[in-house]
Design an enzyme around this catalytic site. Structure first.
Site, mmCIF file in Angstrom:
data_model
loop_
_atom_site.group_PDB
_atom_site.id
_atom_site.type_symbol
_atom_site.label_atom_id
_atom_site.label_comp_id
_atom_site.label_asym_id
_atom_site.label_seq_id
_atom_site.Cartn_x
_atom_site.Cartn_y
_atom_site.Cartn_z
ATOM 1 C CG ASP A 39 -1.913 -1.108 1.244
ATOM 2 O OD1 ASP A 39 -2.434 -1.408 0.155
ATOM 3 O OD2 ASP A 39 -2.165 -1.682 2.317
ATOM 4 N N GLY A 41 1.982 4.751 1.053
ATOM 5 C CA GLY A 41 1.855 5.392 2.358
ATOM 6 C C GLY A 41 2.428 4.562 3.492
ATOM 7 N N GLY A 42 2.703 3.277 3.227
ATOM 8 C CA GLY A 42 3.367 2.432 4.220
ATOM 9 C C GLY A 42 2.572 2.263 5.506
ATOM 10 C CB CYS A 44 2.780 6.481 8.753
ATOM 11 S SG CYS A 44 1.995 8.020 9.280
ATOM 12 C CE LYS A 53 -1.581 9.050 16.800
ATOM 13 N NZ LYS A 53 -1.411 7.681 16.416
ATOM 14 C CB SER A 185 3.287 -0.331 29.225
ATOM 15 O OG SER A 185 4.643 -0.362 29.657
ATOM 16 N N GLY A 277 6.527 -3.517 20.208
ATOM 17 C CA GLY A 277 7.504 -2.803 19.391
ATOM 18 C C GLY A 277 7.529 -3.274 17.953
ATOM 19 C CG HIS A 459 -3.040 35.519 29.442
ATOM 20 N ND1 HIS A 459 -2.888 34.488 30.341
ATOM 21 C CD2 HIS A 459 -4.124 36.234 29.860
ATOM 22 C CE1 HIS A 459 -3.818 34.590 31.278
ATOM 23 N NE2 HIS A 459 -4.584 35.645 31.010
#
Length: 477
Positions: A39, A41-42, A44, A53, A185, A277, A459
């Site tokens: 695919d 875009g690999g 990610c 996301k 984790s 991982g 601010h």
């Protein structure tokens, strides 16, 4: 362009790194081709950053709308919140398709030739492409390797992609188990724990090391456990090895003591996500044709210019970027490496400044960091003979965070006591992934906290959390 070769530049792998390199190469006037077997875009785009996301955005809304106590503080009442798993999954899939199409179209628009098939080095400045239609060899003045990475599955864990799966399948959200075990984790484990608990699943998080979130700064890990883990339906097991995982209904997990390797418990859960991982996808690249040997972990050896090395010396016209180099396994790091490799190909010498590349976990609230953790900074200080200082500020005193009702959070700045140079910044809190960029820029420019304390921040904004940390450091000294 050189007329001796088919292309000035051939890139193997069309993930974020390869795509970034291709776009920059075209802007530099290089005739460029990119080779991709799967695919566009690999990881990610298809199985990582983008779909996860989308899931985090949707599940985060559910979490927020179901927090009656939080909404009541705003004077808002929501009677009932429901969701459709299929629609949330479709949201992620639709986003993947859009981003992938945008990426593919950007290459077409800039006349980067896309070659579908599996590329491998056939010799100096030569690449063989194997596809369903056969095999062909092309030549290029320079070659960039960007093959990416795949999830790591430890020995003893059997994957069936249904009840036991990696993040590759997890982002499809094909089911919502009542009880899911998450092995690991780190970023991936934390983000999926966030998604699943927001959507009503119970989570057991299994970590082989003696503390949760071992890659994070210890102070941030401690705060994250208080905010992201303790209040949620998450059970944690540290110093615990998932020695054996057997798919099925239920999934059977043999838990062993990480030190003795002796089985101490057996879990029966509805599903298991393996988030241990990633490893480089560097097999069958034909590196032996140019005498390149992978390191013991399977990464392609490169220098800071991204030149591929043999016995410490660069192989002419051969470069590598992204996860396969093992430097920082992040999409934006791969993209930065791609651009720097192209700059060096064009004779403009540049190196990668890894210390200034930020990272984030998109949990609710977010976690982000750039530069060194405090233990790593202390190690550097010992080697180079300087003292480390730290300063902290908290979201609970920030006007914007109070207005949002999101006051859980901390910013920690690590710096040299003598010069004030910022060595690392770690943030847990609302929009931490956006806030970290200011700190990343400061580290890239080797700014001193003494100067940063006098910069002006809008601010009321969350950026004042960092402003407060800078100012506290100056007052302390």
């Amino acid at each position: 362009m050189s007329h001796e070769f088919d292309y000035d530049l051939v890139i193997i792998g069309a993930g974020v790194g390869g795509h970034g390199a291709a776009l920059h190469a075209v802007s530099c006037g290089l005739k460029t081709a990119i080779i991709e077997a799967e695919d566009m875009g690999g990881t990610c785009v298809n199985r990582g950053c983008i779909p996860s996301k989308a899931l985090l955005a949707a599940s985060g809304r559910v979490r927020e709308l179901r927090n009656a106590h939080h909404l009541k503080a705003f004077g808002i009442q929501v009677q009932q919140v429901s969701f459709e798993r299929e629609s949330i999954a479709a949201h992620a899939n639709n986003l993947v398709a859009k981003i992938r199409d945008d990426l593919t179209n950007s290459l077409k628009r800039l006349k980067v030739e896309t070659i579908r098939g599996r590329g491998r080095i056939a010799g100096p400045q030569k690449v063989t492409v194997t596809s369903s239609t056969g095999e062909k060899t092309i030549t290029a003045k320079d070659i960039i390797l960007s093959p990416g990475s795949v999830p790591f599955v430890p020995p003893g864990i059997e994957i069936d992609n249904k009840t036991v799966f990696t993040s590759d399948d997890g982002v499809r959200l094909e089911s919502l188990p009542n009880w899911i075990a998450i092995i690991g984790s780190g970023y991936i484990g934390l983000e999926f724990a966030d998604i699943y608990t927001a959507l009503g699943s119970e989570v057991t998080m299994i970590e082989a090391l003696d503390q949760l979130m071992p890659g994070f700064d210890p102070d941030i890990a401690k705060q994250a456990q208080r905010v992201l883990i303790a209040p949620r339906d998450i059970e944690t097991k540290v110093s615990t090895l998932a020695k054996r995982v057997i798919p099925g209904s239920p999934v059977v997990i043999e838990l062993a003591d990480a030190k003795t390797k002796e089985v101490v418990d057996v879990l029966e859960v509805d599903a298991c996500l393996v988030a241990t991982g990633r490893i480089p996808a560097t097999q069958n690249l034909g590196l032996e044709a140019v005498s390149v040997e992978l390191d013991r972990r399977g990464f392609i050896p490169v220098n800071d210019r991204l030149e591929v090395l043999v016995d410490g010396q660069p192989v002419p016209h051969l470069w590598a970027i992204g996860d396969a180099t093992g430097k920082m396994m992040l999409a934006h790091a791969a993209s930065a490496q791609g651009i720097i490799a192209v700059e060096n190909i064009c004779g403009r010498s540049r190196i990668v400044d890894y210390r200034s590349i930020p990272a984030a976990a998109f949990t609710h609230p977010e976690v982000s960091f750039v530069g060194l953790t405090e233990p790593a900074a202390q190690e550097l200080a010992k080697a180079e003979g300087f003292k480390v200082a730290t300063t902290r500020s908290y979201f609970k005193g920030n006007s914007k965070a109070i207005a949002e009702g999101e006051t859980d959070g901390i910013a920690k700045v690590i710096y040299r006591e003598d010069t004030g140079e910022v060595l690392g910044v770690h943030i847990l809190g609302l929009h931490a992934s956006d806030l970290i960029q200011e700190a990343a820029n400061a580290i890239a420019e080797r700014r001193s906290i003494k100067d940063l304390a006098f910069t002006v921040h809008t601010h009321p904004t969350l950026s004042e959390v960092l402003d407060e940390a800078y100012k506290r450091a100056v007052v302390a000294h």
